[in-house]
Design a protein around this motif. Structure first.
Motif, mmCIF file in Angstrom:
data_model
loop_
_atom_site.group_PDB
_atom_site.id
_atom_site.type_symbol
_atom_site.label_atom_id
_atom_site.label_comp_id
_atom_site.label_asym_id
_atom_site.label_seq_id
_atom_site.Cartn_x
_atom_site.Cartn_y
_atom_site.Cartn_z
ATOM 1 N N HIS A 55 39.664 130.863 63.440
ATOM 2 C CA HIS A 55 40.535 129.780 63.894
ATOM 3 C C HIS A 55 40.307 128.527 63.059
ATOM 4 O O HIS A 55 39.202 128.278 62.581
ATOM 5 C CB HIS A 55 40.247 129.430 65.364
ATOM 6 C CG HIS A 55 40.489 130.555 66.295
ATOM 7 N ND1 HIS A 55 39.551 131.528 66.555
ATOM 8 C CD2 HIS A 55 41.583 130.883 67.020
ATOM 9 C CE1 HIS A 55 40.042 132.401 67.410
ATOM 10 N NE2 HIS A 55 41.277 132.039 67.709
ATOM 11 N N LEU A 56 41.334 127.734 62.938
ATOM 12 C CA LEU A 56 41.231 126.379 62.415
ATOM 13 C C LEU A 56 41.289 125.452 63.616
ATOM 14 O O LEU A 56 41.995 125.730 64.595
ATOM 15 C CB LEU A 56 42.370 126.081 61.443
ATOM 16 C CG LEU A 56 42.447 126.995 60.219
ATOM 17 C CD1 LEU A 56 43.676 126.655 59.386
ATOM 18 C CD2 LEU A 56 41.184 126.915 59.392
ATOM 19 N N GLU A 57 40.538 124.347 63.549
ATOM 20 C CA GLU A 57 40.494 123.433 64.685
ATOM 21 C C GLU A 57 40.555 122.000 64.192
ATOM 22 O O GLU A 57 39.953 121.650 63.179
ATOM 23 C CB GLU A 57 39.210 123.639 65.496
ATOM 24 C CG GLU A 57 39.157 122.755 66.736
ATOM 25 C CD GLU A 57 37.806 122.772 67.438
ATOM 26 O OE1 GLU A 57 37.792 122.498 68.643
ATOM 27 O OE2 GLU A 57 36.780 123.013 66.781
ATOM 28 N N SER A 58 41.261 121.178 64.951
ATOM 29 C CA SER A 58 41.296 119.740 64.757
ATOM 30 C C SER A 58 40.784 119.107 66.038
ATOM 31 O O SER A 58 41.207 119.496 67.135
ATOM 32 C CB SER A 58 42.733 119.303 64.461
ATOM 33 O OG SER A 58 42.801 117.919 64.295
ATOM 34 N N VAL A 59 39.872 118.122 65.912
ATOM 35 C CA VAL A 59 39.192 117.552 67.081
ATOM 36 C C VAL A 59 39.241 116.031 67.017
ATOM 37 O O VAL A 59 38.815 115.431 66.014
ATOM 38 C CB VAL A 59 37.718 118.027 67.142
ATOM 39 C CG1 VAL A 59 37.017 117.451 68.370
ATOM 40 C CG2 VAL A 59 37.621 119.536 67.121
ATOM 41 N N TYR A 60 39.716 115.410 68.093
ATOM 42 C CA TYR A 60 39.783 113.958 68.208
ATOM 43 C C TYR A 60 38.845 113.515 69.320
ATOM 44 O O TYR A 60 38.944 114.009 70.451
ATOM 45 C CB TYR A 60 41.218 113.513 68.520
ATOM 46 C CG TYR A 60 41.356 112.023 68.692
ATOM 47 C CD1 TYR A 60 41.450 111.195 67.584
ATOM 48 C CD2 TYR A 60 41.382 111.460 69.955
ATOM 49 C CE1 TYR A 60 41.567 109.821 67.739
ATOM 50 C CE2 TYR A 60 41.505 110.088 70.112
ATOM 51 C CZ TYR A 60 41.596 109.268 69.009
ATOM 52 O OH TYR A 60 41.711 107.915 69.158
ATOM 53 N N CYS A 61 37.929 112.598 69.016
ATOM 54 C CA CYS A 61 36.983 112.101 70.017
ATOM 55 C C CYS A 61 37.644 111.012 70.861
ATOM 56 O O CYS A 61 38.037 109.962 70.353
ATOM 57 C CB CYS A 61 35.729 111.564 69.338
ATOM 58 S SG CYS A 61 34.495 110.944 70.507
ATOM 59 N N VAL A 62 37.744 111.294 72.155
ATOM 60 C CA VAL A 62 38.327 110.348 73.110
ATOM 61 C C VAL A 62 37.262 109.384 73.612
ATOM 62 O O VAL A 62 37.480 108.183 73.712
ATOM 63 C CB VAL A 62 38.976 111.110 74.288
ATOM 64 C CG1 VAL A 62 39.499 110.155 75.345
ATOM 65 C CG2 VAL A 62 40.073 112.038 73.785
ATOM 66 N N SER A 63 36.068 109.928 73.932
ATOM 67 C CA SER A 63 34.971 109.081 74.414
ATOM 68 C C SER A 63 33.643 109.751 74.115
ATOM 69 O O SER A 63 33.574 110.960 73.885
ATOM 70 C CB SER A 63 35.110 108.810 75.918
ATOM 71 O OG SER A 63 34.971 110.004 76.662
ATOM 72 N N GLY A 64 32.584 108.959 74.139
ATOM 73 C CA GLY A 64 31.248 109.459 73.864
ATOM 74 C C GLY A 64 30.918 109.366 72.381
ATOM 75 O O GLY A 64 31.747 108.985 71.556
ATOM 76 N N ARG A 65 29.670 109.701 72.067
ATOM 77 C CA ARG A 65 29.197 109.618 70.693
ATOM 78 C C ARG A 65 28.337 110.837 70.361
ATOM 79 O O ARG A 65 27.715 111.415 71.235
ATOM 80 C CB ARG A 65 28.369 108.360 70.471
ATOM 81 C CG ARG A 65 29.165 107.087 70.679
ATOM 82 C CD ARG A 65 28.416 105.855 70.235
ATOM 83 N NE ARG A 65 29.043 104.591 70.482
ATOM 84 C CZ ARG A 65 30.296 104.239 70.326
ATOM 85 N NH1 ARG A 65 31.164 105.109 69.934
ATOM 86 N NH2 ARG A 65 30.734 103.035 70.570
ATOM 87 N N GLY A 66 28.317 111.169 69.082
ATOM 88 C CA GLY A 66 27.496 112.272 68.626
ATOM 89 C C GLY A 66 27.619 112.404 67.131
ATOM 90 O O GLY A 66 27.885 111.428 66.426
ATOM 91 N N GLU A 67 27.423 113.645 66.644
ATOM 92 C CA GLU A 67 27.544 113.892 65.216
ATOM 93 C C GLU A 67 27.878 115.354 64.976
ATOM 94 O O GLU A 67 27.656 116.207 65.834
ATOM 95 C CB GLU A 67 26.257 113.522 64.469
ATOM 96 C CG GLU A 67 25.066 114.371 64.840
ATOM 97 C CD GLU A 67 23.780 113.932 64.146
ATOM 98 O OE1 GLU A 67 23.679 112.760 63.710
ATOM 99 O OE2 GLU A 67 22.862 114.773 64.034
#
Length: 129
Positions: A55-67
C-alpha cells in the motif's frame, strides 16, 4: 453520496484497536472510491514498526507530536500538527509518539483497505483481493 460521522464509525466494526494504535476506518474498499480514509490514533510513548509493502499511504497529523524514521537511510523527521508525510516508496519506518500525548492522524491508503487489517510481524498489511 456517502455521509458518515467519526463517532458513528467509532461505534462500529470500522474501529480497529491494536497494541500501539487504533484506527477508525471511515471509507473502505467496498465504498468503491479507489482509496480508504482513516482517523488513526497513535498511543503516546509508543514505537511502531511499519512497512506497507502492498500500500501507499499519506498521513496528516491533526494533533500530538512524534517522529518518523525511515529505516533505509536512518533519517528522522519530526511530526507535529500540520505535518504531512507520504510513504510513496513503500517506505519501511518506525513511527514514534511522544511521551506526553497521543497523535491523531488522518490517513489515506491506496489501494484501499477492507477494514480489519492489522500489521503482521513485519509491519505489513496484507493485500486484499
Amino acid at each position: 453520496m456517502i455521509v458518515r460521522t467519526l463517532e458513528e464509525c467509532r461505534q462500529s466494526e470500522r474501529r480497529v484497536v491494536a497494541e500501539n494504535w487504533e484506527s477508525t476506518r471511515m471509507l473502505l474498499k467496498d465504498d468503491n472510491m479507489g482509496f480508504s480514509f482513516h482517523i488513526t490514533t497513535i498511543y503516546k510513548n509508543t514505537d511502531t514498526h511499519i512497512h506497507y509493502k502492498n500500500h501507499l499511504e499519506s498521513v496528516y497529523c491533526v494533533s500530538g507530536r512524534g517522529e518518523i524514521e525511515t529505516l533505509a537511510d536512518g533519517k528522522v523527521y519530526p511530526i507535529e500538527p500540520g505535518t504531512l508525510y507520504i510513504l510513496d516508496q513503500n517506505d519501511e519506518h518506525q513511527l514514534r509518539a511522544c511521551q506526553d500525548e497521543d497523535m491523531v492522524m488522518a490517513c489515506v491508503f491506496n489501494p484501499p483497505l477492507t477494514g480489519q487489517e492489522v500489521h503482521d510481524k513485519d509491519g505489513v498489511y496484507p493485500l486484499s483481493e
